[in-house]
Scaffold this motif. Sequence first.
Motif, PDB file in Angstrom:
ATOM      1  N   ALA A 116      28.563 -64.413  24.240  1.00  0.00           N
ATOM      2  CA  ALA A 116      29.353 -64.240  23.020  1.00  0.00           C
ATOM      3  C   ALA A 116      30.217 -62.987  23.110  1.00  0.00           C
ATOM      4  O   ALA A 116      29.825 -61.978  23.705  1.00  0.00           O
ATOM      5  CB  ALA A 116      28.428 -64.146  21.816  1.00  0.00           C
ATOM      6  N   ASP A 117      31.401 -63.048  22.502  1.00  0.00           N
ATOM      7  CA  ASP A 117      32.271 -61.872  22.415  1.00  0.00           C
ATOM      8  C   ASP A 117      32.052 -61.113  21.112  1.00  0.00           C
ATOM      9  O   ASP A 117      32.229 -59.901  21.071  1.00  0.00           O
ATOM     10  CB  ASP A 117      33.735 -62.314  22.515  1.00  0.00           C
ATOM     11  N   LEU A 118      31.681 -61.831  20.071  1.00  0.00           N
ATOM     12  CA  LEU A 118      31.393 -61.223  18.780  1.00  0.00           C
ATOM     13  C   LEU A 118      30.241 -61.987  18.147  1.00  0.00           C
ATOM     14  O   LEU A 118      30.288 -63.216  18.051  1.00  0.00           O
ATOM     15  CB  LEU A 118      32.625 -61.278  17.868  1.00  0.00           C
ATOM     16  N   VAL A 119      29.190 -61.263  17.754  1.00  0.00           N
ATOM     17  CA  VAL A 119      28.032 -61.890  17.110  1.00  0.00           C
ATOM     18  C   VAL A 119      27.910 -61.329  15.704  1.00  0.00           C
ATOM     19  O   VAL A 119      27.799 -60.112  15.515  1.00  0.00           O
ATOM     20  CB  VAL A 119      26.725 -61.627  17.897  1.00  0.00           C
ATOM     21  N   LEU A 120      27.926 -62.214  14.718  1.00  0.00           N
ATOM     22  CA  LEU A 120      27.798 -61.826  13.322  1.00  0.00           C
ATOM     23  C   LEU A 120      26.422 -62.243  12.813  1.00  0.00           C
ATOM     24  O   LEU A 120      26.017 -63.397  12.990  1.00  0.00           O
ATOM     25  CB  LEU A 120      28.890 -62.491  12.487  1.00  0.00           C
ATOM     26  N   PRO A 121      25.658 -61.338  12.194  1.00  0.00           N
ATOM     27  CA  PRO A 121      24.312 -61.674  11.717  1.00  0.00           C
ATOM     28  C   PRO A 121      24.327 -62.818  10.711  1.00  0.00           C
ATOM     29  O   PRO A 121      25.196 -62.887   9.834  1.00  0.00           O
ATOM     30  CB  PRO A 121      23.839 -60.369  11.061  1.00  0.00           C
ATOM     31  N   GLY A 122      23.367 -63.710  10.839  1.00  0.00           N
ATOM     32  CA  GLY A 122      23.231 -64.833   9.927  1.00  0.00           C
ATOM     33  C   GLY A 122      22.033 -64.664   9.017  1.00  0.00           C
ATOM     34  O   GLY A 122      21.276 -63.688   9.107  1.00  0.00           O
ATOM     35  N   THR A 123      21.842 -65.624   8.131  1.00  0.00           N
ATOM     36  CA  THR A 123      20.729 -65.576   7.183  1.00  0.00           C
ATOM     37  C   THR A 123      19.874 -66.826   7.301  1.00  0.00           C
ATOM     38  O   THR A 123      20.274 -67.837   7.865  1.00  0.00           O
ATOM     39  CB  THR A 123      21.249 -65.456   5.732  1.00  0.00           C
ATOM     40  N   SER A 124      18.682 -66.746   6.733  1.00  0.00           N
ATOM     41  CA  SER A 124      17.746 -67.863   6.702  1.00  0.00           C
ATOM     42  C   SER A 124      17.922 -68.650   5.408  1.00  0.00           C
ATOM     43  O   SER A 124      18.493 -68.159   4.428  1.00  0.00           O
ATOM     44  CB  SER A 124      16.312 -67.341   6.800  1.00  0.00           C
ATOM     45  N   TYR A 125      17.400 -69.875   5.395  1.00  0.00           N
ATOM     46  CA  TYR A 125      17.456 -70.689   4.174  1.00  0.00           C
ATOM     47  C   TYR A 125      16.741 -70.014   3.013  1.00  0.00           C
ATOM     48  O   TYR A 125      17.048 -70.267   1.845  1.00  0.00           O
ATOM     49  CB  TYR A 125      16.849 -72.076   4.432  1.00  0.00           C
ATOM     50  N   LEU A 126      15.784 -69.123   3.306  1.00  0.00           N
ATOM     51  CA  LEU A 126      15.063 -68.417   2.250  1.00  0.00           C
ATOM     52  C   LEU A 126      15.889 -67.293   1.649  1.00  0.00           C
ATOM     53  O   LEU A 126      15.504 -66.716   0.632  1.00  0.00           O
ATOM     54  CB  LEU A 126      13.757 -67.839   2.808  1.00  0.00           C
ATOM     55  N   GLU A 127      17.015 -66.987   2.266  1.00  0.00           N
ATOM     56  CA  GLU A 127      17.866 -65.883   1.817  1.00  0.00           C
ATOM     57  C   GLU A 127      19.199 -66.382   1.255  1.00  0.00           C
ATOM     58  O   GLU A 127      20.131 -65.603   1.097  1.00  0.00           O
ATOM     59  CB  GLU A 127      18.128 -64.937   2.987  1.00  0.00           C
ATOM     60  N   ARG A 128      19.272 -67.680   0.944  1.00  0.00           N
ATOM     61  CA  ARG A 128      20.538 -68.264   0.531  1.00  0.00           C
ATOM     62  C   ARG A 128      20.438 -68.929  -0.838  1.00  0.00           C
ATOM     63  O   ARG A 128      19.410 -69.507  -1.183  1.00  0.00           O
ATOM     64  CB  ARG A 128      20.987 -69.336   1.540  1.00  0.00           C
ATOM     65  N   ASP A 129      21.541 -68.857  -1.573  1.00  0.00           N
ATOM     66  CA  ASP A 129      21.779 -69.744  -2.707  1.00  0.00           C
ATOM     67  C   ASP A 129      22.702 -70.845  -2.223  1.00  0.00           C
ATOM     68  O   ASP A 129      23.653 -70.577  -1.474  1.00  0.00           O
ATOM     69  CB  ASP A 129      22.451 -68.990  -3.861  1.00  0.00           C
ATOM     70  N   GLY A 130      22.442 -72.065  -2.627  1.00  0.00           N
ATOM     71  CA  GLY A 130      23.308 -73.145  -2.186  1.00  0.00           C
ATOM     72  C   GLY A 130      22.647 -74.489  -2.331  1.00  0.00           C
ATOM     73  O   GLY A 130      21.689 -74.662  -3.096  1.00  0.00           O
ATOM     74  N   ALA A 163      14.509 -64.089  -0.881  1.00  0.00           N
ATOM     75  CA  ALA A 163      14.457 -62.753  -0.295  1.00  0.00           C
ATOM     76  C   ALA A 163      15.877 -62.256  -0.078  1.00  0.00           C
ATOM     77  O   ALA A 163      16.794 -63.039   0.176  1.00  0.00           O
ATOM     78  CB  ALA A 163      13.700 -62.778   1.029  1.00  0.00           C
ATOM     79  N   THR A 164      16.049 -60.949  -0.162  1.00  0.00           N
ATOM     80  CA  THR A 164      17.361 -60.356   0.062  1.00  0.00           C
ATOM     81  C   THR A 164      17.583 -60.184   1.558  1.00  0.00           C
ATOM     82  O   THR A 164      16.769 -59.552   2.233  1.00  0.00           O
ATOM     83  CB  THR A 164      17.463 -58.990  -0.632  1.00  0.00           C
ATOM     84  N   PRO A 165      18.656 -60.734   2.111  1.00  0.00           N
ATOM     85  CA  PRO A 165      18.891 -60.610   3.555  1.00  0.00           C
ATOM     86  C   PRO A 165      19.236 -59.177   3.934  1.00  0.00           C
ATOM     87  O   PRO A 165      19.769 -58.424   3.108  1.00  0.00           O
ATOM     88  CB  PRO A 165      20.067 -61.554   3.809  1.00  0.00           C
ATOM     89  N   PRO A 166      18.962 -58.782   5.174  1.00  0.00           N
ATOM     90  CA  PRO A 166      19.270 -57.413   5.611  1.00  0.00           C
ATOM     91  C   PRO A 166      20.729 -57.215   5.983  1.00  0.00           C
ATOM     92  O   PRO A 166      21.091 -56.196   6.566  1.00  0.00           O
ATOM     93  CB  PRO A 166      18.364 -57.256   6.837  1.00  0.00           C
ATOM     94  N   CYS A 167      21.551 -58.199   5.678  1.00  0.00           N
ATOM     95  CA  CYS A 167      22.971 -58.147   6.016  1.00  0.00           C
ATOM     96  C   CYS A 167      23.739 -58.935   4.959  1.00  0.00           C
ATOM     97  O   CYS A 167      23.138 -59.700   4.203  1.00  0.00           O
ATOM     98  CB  CYS A 167      23.212 -58.750   7.406  1.00  0.00           C
ATOM     99  N   PRO A 168      25.054 -58.775   4.876  1.00  0.00           N
ATOM    100  CA  PRO A 168      25.819 -59.613   3.948  1.00  0.00           C
ATOM    101  C   PRO A 168      25.639 -61.091   4.279  1.00  0.00           C
ATOM    102  O   PRO A 168      25.546 -61.460   5.455  1.00  0.00           O
ATOM    103  CB  PRO A 168      27.270 -59.170   4.199  1.00  0.00           C
ATOM    104  N   ASP A 169      25.551 -61.934   3.242  1.00  0.00           N
ATOM    105  CA  ASP A 169      25.388 -63.358   3.545  1.00  0.00           C
ATOM    106  C   ASP A 169      26.720 -63.954   4.014  1.00  0.00           C
ATOM    107  O   ASP A 169      27.783 -63.343   3.899  1.00  0.00           O
ATOM    108  CB  ASP A 169      24.791 -64.136   2.380  1.00  0.00           C
TER     109      ASP A 169
END
Length: 722
Positions: free
Chosen positions: A518-532, A548-554
């Motif tokens: 990868a050239d750029l990796v952006l942190p992702g979130t889990s289904y437990l950290e999402r509204d949707g 749960a609040t993710p440790p990064c922007p969603d």
Amino acid sequence: MSTELVKVTIDEREVHVPKGTGIVETALAAGIEIPVFCYEPRLGEPVGACRMCLVEVSPGPPKPQAACTLTAADGMEIKTARTSELAADAQHATLEFILVNHPLDCPVCDKGGECPLQDLTFRYGPGSTRMSFEKLTFEKPIPISPTISLDRERCILCYRCTRFSEGVSEDMQLIAANRGAMSVITTFEDLPYTGAFTGNVTELCPVGALLPTQYRFEGRPWEIADVPTVCGLCPVGCNIHATVRETKVKRIVSRNHPEIDEGWICDKGRFAFTHIRAADRLVQPLLRRHRHGLEEVSWEEATDEAERLLRNARGRIVTALSGSETVEIAYALGKLLRRGLDSHQAMLPEEVSGALDAYRLPLSAIREADAVVVLGDVPVVERAPVVDLWIKAARRNGARILDDADDPAVAEAERVVLVWSGPGGRGGATVAQLAEKLGLAGRDGCGAFHLPETPNARGAADAWAACCDEEPAEQESIGLLVVSGDEAAADEHVRALAEQAEATIVLSMFGGLSAGWADLVLPGTSYLERDGTFVNLEGRLQRLRRAATPPCPDELEWIAALAARFEVDLAPYAPSVFAEVSELVYGGLSFGEVGERAPLRGYPEAREHVERPALPEPHPQLRKGEIRLVAYKPLFSGAAVERVTELQFQRPGPELELSAEDARQRGIATGDAVTVGSDGSSVTLRARVNRHLRSGIARVPLEHANGLQGTVELAKAQEVSA
């Protein structure tokens, strides 16, 4: 159950119920509680083991009767402990007997505060004990598996756990050993309790005897909150509660949706939640710099780099979706990349087909079927585990479980359900065509299911199609590859595309999956950290809530920020994004209307998002003695499971399944070493004979297949390679 109504009098209250209704349910209809321990309707016929539900019955014998074993008959009179001294004395005696050896350790027991025994003792038990002798003690706790501990001192021998093992999951591993006061719950031959559904016994246990090891000493009922959401680890979409303490998810428990899961969840959904706290979890973006590998950068710098890569891409931009995105995330990505850029193409995780909408049914309809046709050679339990429980329930109800849609029994059955669990291909379109051929449309209790490999394949396809009607013409080169999700990052086909691309952006929870390319990796979130929202294999739209609040922007936050740079109007909030999708796909349904108990809806205004090309050619007919190898993705695999220590014992080993006929022809028995080969490649594995597998098919977990698929040569070997 009969529709004939009968009159029953309970504690001088008259109630009319269908003939044959259980007395426990009849009492509830009259607003009266009859306390129970062993009784649980989902486990089948009542056994009357605990005797907590004793009542006085007239007409009937002069001694108290177990209410759970009785059914309503006209003129029956029931007296509970509220109005009968005989029943009250019997209940007191029962509780006193249960508590003779039960330890009074409620302050340290993890069940304390949410324990039926504790509650019923307060409401119905004697206020003091007459027993002064020393209580019986056992070794404790006993780990019957890495995920479940057993405290035999607390066990009241209600047999809920053994009945689940025997009559629901049908694994036959939990048993009651010894007799009388020395009776204990144990596993068969003291082996670890394995299988897809073992954790359900921790919820069924009405005391603190069976507990999940992950939750031991982690929380008390008065300091936790249960967030209603949906499991995002397989396409069933089981309803769950995420137990949260101090903003951290501490356990997962079921949230009974009777049409989807009936309150059962698999061990992956129950125990894999700790992957969100994995040591290699990404919290900052990673950027590849010349000769320095990947380095952490700020979100501002990562957004700048993502914009640069998108603007400067020479050739087509390809997005590989994983099928674990919410509808809103998939739509946001699609809107950014397909409306903000000129040349873009998507790689959906798998085929989905709107043709199946004509055959929609709730999963619970499988249990009521007369014939269930299971097509494809991937084990149902590995693809959509709860579906396997519904099929077993259908078999116990007398249904024929078939593997051929042309079987004469299909034509004879009134209620027919088709289940496609095959590897790859156009499974949804295939099973829809078979359902059409059998004339199942509009027939009561008839329907068809396609079991996808990914949790939200249908929802991702719906959302992507809503962004744009046409794909651009394919160009030769890939200027930029956008990889969304851990499943896509781990896919060998996606990695092959990354080798062709000039640059790659990866959205992933774990940087190690793409660190080398990868050239750029952006942190992702889990289904437990999402509204949707997710769409499950029934076509049912369901609501995810952030536990749960993710440790990064969603994902929606940074996609919206990036979209603004391309003058694409995109809100960073799930309800707003869903409102856009819903107008195009879900008939204008509002985000709030999705609800905690999502019904199975039809969406007549939805656009047909999948073309219906000719069905794939069927596999060529196997010649006598030939073997076709099916390499499947096991349930206990993937990035989430790999990061949960307690689930490693459930991961499949290097084992090859083959039919009894194929094993007999080759002189192979379970445990023998066998060599599988094709085109110069081979692998040696242990054999396991499966009498339910059809002749000519062999199965192996994908990670042990060594790249082999299709027709192979198979022979007995001398030893298994390391």
